[in-house]
Scaffold this motif. Sequence first.
Motif, PDB file in Angstrom:
ATOM      1  N   LYS A   8       0.694  -0.972  -0.194  1.00 26.43           N
ATOM      2  CA  LYS A   8       0.159   0.075   0.006  1.00 26.43           C
ATOM      3  C   LYS A   8       0.942   1.127  -0.265  1.00 26.43           C
ATOM      4  O   LYS A   8       2.052   1.018   0.416  1.00 26.43           O
ATOM      5  CB  LYS A   8      -0.898  -0.117   1.105  1.00 26.43           C
ATOM      6  CG  LYS A   8      -0.406   0.323   2.545  1.00 26.43           C
ATOM      7  CD  LYS A   8      -1.431   0.261   3.621  1.00 26.43           C
ATOM      8  CE  LYS A   8      -0.809   0.449   5.033  1.00 26.43           C
ATOM      9  NZ  LYS A   8      -1.895   0.824   6.105  1.00 26.43           N
ATOM     10  N   PRO A   9       0.356   2.508  -0.377  1.00 23.39           N
ATOM     11  CA  PRO A   9       1.236   3.621  -0.455  1.00 23.39           C
ATOM     12  C   PRO A   9       1.716   3.930   1.152  1.00 23.39           C
ATOM     13  O   PRO A   9       0.998   4.063   1.901  1.00 23.39           O
ATOM     14  CB  PRO A   9       0.258   4.642  -0.997  1.00 23.39           C
ATOM     15  CG  PRO A   9      -0.775   4.031  -1.770  1.00 23.39           C
ATOM     16  CD  PRO A   9      -0.747   2.786  -0.889  1.00 23.39           C
ATOM     17  N   ILE A  10       2.934   4.207   1.201  1.00 26.62           N
ATOM     18  CA  ILE A  10       3.602   4.657   2.264  1.00 26.62           C
ATOM     19  C   ILE A  10       4.320   6.095   2.065  1.00 26.62           C
ATOM     20  O   ILE A  10       4.823   6.411   1.023  1.00 26.62           O
ATOM     21  CB  ILE A  10       4.517   3.760   2.716  1.00 26.62           C
ATOM     22  CG1 ILE A  10       3.893   2.491   3.115  1.00 26.62           C
ATOM     23  CG2 ILE A  10       5.466   4.102   4.008  1.00 26.62           C
ATOM     24  CD1 ILE A  10       3.115   2.466   4.214  1.00 26.62           C
ATOM     25  N   ASP A  11       4.068   7.114   2.942  1.00 28.30           N
ATOM     26  CA  ASP A  11       4.656   8.402   2.762  1.00 28.30           C
ATOM     27  C   ASP A  11       6.053   8.661   3.305  1.00 28.30           C
ATOM     28  O   ASP A  11       6.589   7.718   3.859  1.00 28.30           O
ATOM     29  CB  ASP A  11       3.704   9.237   3.832  1.00 28.30           C
ATOM     30  CG  ASP A  11       2.331   9.240   3.558  1.00 28.30           C
ATOM     31  OD1 ASP A  11       1.801   9.408   2.383  1.00 28.30           O
ATOM     32  OD2 ASP A  11       1.571  10.056   4.467  1.00 28.30           O
ATOM     33  N   ASN A  12       6.687   9.410   2.622  1.00 29.48           N
ATOM     34  CA  ASN A  12       7.877   9.666   2.718  1.00 29.48           C
ATOM     35  C   ASN A  12       9.116   9.056   2.384  1.00 29.48           C
ATOM     36  O   ASN A  12      10.211   8.869   3.180  1.00 29.48           O
ATOM     37  CB  ASN A  12       8.114  10.225   4.301  1.00 29.48           C
ATOM     38  CG  ASN A  12       7.137  11.192   4.974  1.00 29.48           C
ATOM     39  OD1 ASN A  12       6.173  10.902   5.549  1.00 29.48           O
ATOM     40  ND2 ASN A  12       7.524  12.582   4.584  1.00 29.48           N
ATOM     41  N   CYS A  14      12.070   7.487   0.310  1.00 28.02           N
ATOM     42  CA  CYS A  14      13.352   8.227  -0.194  1.00 28.02           C
ATOM     43  C   CYS A  14      13.205   9.702   0.264  1.00 28.02           C
ATOM     44  O   CYS A  14      13.704  10.647  -0.523  1.00 28.02           O
ATOM     45  CB  CYS A  14      13.311   8.268  -1.775  1.00 28.02           C
ATOM     46  SG  CYS A  14      13.043   6.398  -2.453  1.00 28.02           S
ATOM     47  N   ASP A  15      12.997   9.969   1.352  1.00 26.41           N
ATOM     48  CA  ASP A  15      12.944  11.482   1.898  1.00 26.41           C
ATOM     49  C   ASP A  15      14.434  11.509   2.577  1.00 26.41           C
ATOM     50  O   ASP A  15      14.499  11.030   3.853  1.00 26.41           O
ATOM     51  CB  ASP A  15      11.696  11.418   2.946  1.00 26.41           C
ATOM     52  CG  ASP A  15      11.593  12.699   3.851  1.00 26.41           C
ATOM     53  OD1 ASP A  15      12.515  13.642   3.283  1.00 26.41           O
ATOM     54  OD2 ASP A  15      10.661  13.015   4.083  1.00 26.41           O
ATOM     55  N   TYR A  16      15.009  12.411   2.161  1.00 18.55           N
ATOM     56  CA  TYR A  16      16.284  12.796   2.916  1.00 18.55           C
ATOM     57  C   TYR A  16      16.324  13.554   4.075  1.00 18.55           C
ATOM     58  O   TYR A  16      17.209  13.251   5.019  1.00 18.55           O
ATOM     59  CB  TYR A  16      17.115  13.739   1.934  1.00 18.55           C
ATOM     60  CG  TYR A  16      17.830  13.085   0.756  1.00 18.55           C
ATOM     61  CD1 TYR A  16      17.496  11.973   0.005  1.00 18.55           C
ATOM     62  CD2 TYR A  16      19.048  13.556   0.522  1.00 18.55           C
ATOM     63  CE1 TYR A  16      18.262  11.362  -0.772  1.00 18.55           C
ATOM     64  CE2 TYR A  16      20.057  12.930  -0.487  1.00 18.55           C
ATOM     65  CZ  TYR A  16      19.368  11.687  -1.142  1.00 18.55           C
ATOM     66  OH  TYR A  16      20.248  11.107  -2.141  1.00 18.55           O
ATOM     67  N   THR A  17      15.295  14.094   4.324  1.00 23.97           N
ATOM     68  CA  THR A  17      14.948  14.761   5.547  1.00 23.97           C
ATOM     69  C   THR A  17      14.351  14.013   6.816  1.00 23.97           C
ATOM     70  O   THR A  17      14.287  14.125   7.993  1.00 23.97           O
ATOM     71  CB  THR A  17      13.903  16.013   5.686  1.00 23.97           C
ATOM     72  OG1 THR A  17      12.645  15.405   5.493  1.00 23.97           O
ATOM     73  CG2 THR A  17      14.127  16.764   4.511  1.00 23.97           C
ATOM     74  N   PHE A  18      14.139  12.631   6.424  1.00 18.47           N
ATOM     75  CA  PHE A  18      13.495  11.528   7.140  1.00 18.47           C
ATOM     76  C   PHE A  18      12.061  12.215   8.033  1.00 18.47           C
ATOM     77  O   PHE A  18      11.951  12.116   9.163  1.00 18.47           O
ATOM     78  CB  PHE A  18      14.288  10.933   8.144  1.00 18.47           C
ATOM     79  CG  PHE A  18      15.405  10.400   7.721  1.00 18.47           C
ATOM     80  CD1 PHE A  18      15.063   9.141   7.008  1.00 18.47           C
ATOM     81  CD2 PHE A  18      16.745  10.823   7.743  1.00 18.47           C
ATOM     82  CE1 PHE A  18      16.529   8.548   6.310  1.00 18.47           C
ATOM     83  CE2 PHE A  18      17.814  10.365   7.143  1.00 18.47           C
ATOM     84  CZ  PHE A  18      17.640   9.199   6.335  1.00 18.47           C
ATOM     85  N   ASN A  19      11.162  12.955   7.111  1.00 21.54           N
ATOM     86  CA  ASN A  19      10.108  13.549   7.538  1.00 21.54           C
ATOM     87  C   ASN A  19      10.276  14.693   8.889  1.00 21.54           C
ATOM     88  O   ASN A  19       9.744  14.634   9.933  1.00 21.54           O
ATOM     89  CB  ASN A  19       9.091  12.493   7.994  1.00 21.54           C
ATOM     90  CG  ASN A  19       7.674  13.276   8.065  1.00 21.54           C
ATOM     91  OD1 ASN A  19       7.312  14.154   7.403  1.00 21.54           O
ATOM     92  ND2 ASN A  19       6.920  12.441   8.872  1.00 21.54           N
TER      93      ASN A  19
END
Length: 322
Positions: A8-12, A14-19
């Motif tokens: 299922k879709p997960i947010d964040n 490959c987010d370099y800021t780690f949210n």
Amino acid sequence: MLKIRMLKPIDNLCDYTFNFCWNDSKLQPEDVIPSQEGTSFTYADLVAELKAGRDVCIDGNAGKRLAYSVGTDLKHLGGTGGAEKAGNIFIEGDVGPEAGMGMVSGSLYIKANIEEPWGNILEMTSDVKGYRKFRSITDLLANGPGKDMLKNNSLTENTLKLNDGILRGTIGARSNWQGTVLVEGNVYNGTGVLMQQGTIMIKGDAGMNTGSHLDGGTVVVHGSVGEFSGAYMKDGRLAFINAKGYVGAGMAGGVIYSKKKASTSPPAAKAKLEKDDIEFIRKNMETGRVESMLYNKYEPEKEKEKFVTVHMRDGSIVMRKI
């Protein structure tokens, strides 16, 4: 290539800021990404792969804020704050809103749809069959299109014109390009964040954090801006018609111009319009001389000298500087 299958879709991802985990601890780099099938990759694993210049493939749909600040050596994680090379991200499905916010390098290859608002990305002609290709605006300005061609927008030597009607945020993030980005319409949050050079001109309204952390560039909005615009500015100029909230919080330098009186946060304070300010407003806000003179100017207020009241033995009062 690192490949992860998402149920299922997960947010964040490959987010370099780690949210922004340093702020509210909503997400930690070592957390295992939920809803993956057959693997146990962490958020940090995906980022490490991209930082090493290798590709990441997400088999399934991705949620919000995909590829946040990809290609940035972030200061809050011990880096320089500058751009660095990054690998590519392949998505075998749909992508949620705010993809590529603050992204400065690498490419996104998406098989299906991408939801608005987008981040700091533009669609290019794809060099991989079956995928749509997206590059960061900052990368395009710094390194040119190369063999890629812009879809629905245009780039000349000195002007990038965006007139495809796509709502975008963080346009020109960390850009150090001497030309002009012209947007024929409205924009989302964070326009010109950390921009060092060049001009972004918005022929519409802008969202929150417009010109925040501006470090030498110019952001001109022919409409309204949202809350926290001009926050933590170091240098440069931000101009707009009116602000829907407080502006200038924590600004250390630069200038803010507003046609309508703006509410400011310290240390931003009203300043006197000079001749060069009026000329800047006339040119960039497309106004007459008289109208330009009615604009409000805000700069960081110089720290006032502090005094303490001293009561003398003879009953007199002396104000001594601290």
